[in-house]
Scaffold this active site. Structure first.
Site, short mmCIF file in Angstrom:
data_model
loop_
_atom_site.label_atom_id
_atom_site.label_comp_id
_atom_site.label_asym_id
_atom_site.label_seq_id
_atom_site.Cartn_x
_atom_site.Cartn_y
_atom_site.Cartn_z
N VAL A 1 -28.63 -6.51 90.04
CA VAL A 1 -27.95 -6.17 88.79
C VAL A 1 -28.66 -6.89 87.65
CG1 VAL A 1 -25.82 -6.34 87.46
CG2 VAL A 1 -25.72 -5.78 89.89
N TYR B 1 -24.87 9.98 65.71
CA TYR B 1 -25.27 10.05 67.12
C TYR B 1 -26.39 11.05 67.37
CZ TYR B 1 -24.82 11.74 71.96
OH TYR B 1 -25.07 12.17 73.25
N LYS C 1 -30.27 11.09 69.50
CA LYS C 1 -30.54 11.84 70.73
C LYS C 1 -31.62 12.91 70.52
CE LYS C 1 -28.04 10.13 74.04
NZ LYS C 1 -28.64 9.64 75.30
#
Length: 268
Positions: free
Chosen positions: A68, A165, A169
């Site tokens: 992790v 946003y 993208k």
């Protein structure tokens, strides 16, 4: 033995999946890659405990080495550190999936410059930095590697209240093509592709009525699943003749005009 062995030349390829701690698409991708025999580096920022739990489960289920990694992707040096930690631990890196992202609705009038910058820092710049760092490792490997960015089907048909946003993208799609060109010059075996998910994981707050409308807005008449995206990741990893593409996984949502939304033509 899956065809990932044939692609990368090792029985247990190494994959780093950012944003794979919380129960979102990144976690589904990580689980699927583990089922194919990949050793994994999970990544989380605030959901580290959840990532540790998933890592324990995957170790028990598949007898694989899973680590992790942690960090906020808008902090300097974190993106490169995740990749370096993965490479140092496993000695290689075959697959990078840039799944970490942020999004929330904000009316246009309320969007600030700081918010715009944060979207780009996490959704775009961090993906670029992770990909570049991964490419440096993959360049030294005989068969290169596969880098997969996560875009969004709606960059071509953006909806309201996400004006901060969607630019971040949309840039991912251009970045994918640019990195495919750049990294292929370091090693012809490095491929960079992008998946553009459609409605595959709806928030619990979405009403049944709205869920039904979203389902009907696809050609297949239903909402997808994170597993649909995970299968697309597998395809892009295994097919070594696909490079620089942006693949919609949206049930046909991007091309469909449902009844009542079609524009008629007067042919006279």
């Amino acid at each position: 033995m899956t065809s990932l062995f044939e692609t990368f030349g090792v029985p247990d390829p190494v994959a780093l999946v950012t944003g794979s701690g919380a129960p979102r698409v990144g976690r589904a991708i990580a689980r699927h890659l583990a089922s194919l025999g990949c050793r994994l580096a999970l990544h989380a920022n605030t959901s580290v405990d959840q990532a540790q739990q998933v890592a324990d489960e995957l170790r028990q289920q598949h007898a694989l080495d899973v680590i992790v990694t942690q960090g906020a992707l808008d902090d300097d040096g974190v993106a490169e550190s995740l990749v370096d930690q993965t490479g140092d631990h496993f000695g290689r890196l075959d697959i990078l999936v840039n799944s970490a992202a942020i999004w929330r609705p904000t009316p246009l009038a309320d969007v600030t410059a700081a918010e715009m910058r944060r979207y780009f820092e996490i959704n775009t710049i961090a993906s670029f930095l992770c990909a570049r760092a991964a490419g440096m490792i993959m360049a030294k490997q005989d068969r290169g590697g596969s880098i997969i960015n996560i875009g969004d089907w709606a960059t071509g048909r953006p909806y309201l209240d996400h004006a901060a946003y969607f630019p971040s993208k949309g840039a991912v799609e251009v970045m994918t093509r640019s990195l495919a060109v750049e990294l292929s010059q370091l090693n012809r075996g490095i491929r960079v592709n992008c998946i553009q998910p459609g409605p595959v994981l709806l928030d619990d707050s979405v009403s049944d009525n709205k869920r039904g409308k979203i389902a009907e807005s696809t050609l297949v008449g239903r909402v997808g699943t994170p597993q649909n995206v995970a299968h697309a990741v597998q395809f892009l990893c295994e097919n070594d003749f696909v490079n620089g593409v942006c693949l919609p996984v949206d049930g046909g949502r991007g091309i469909y005009a449902p009844d009542g939304m079609q524009v008629g033509m007067n042919t006279g």
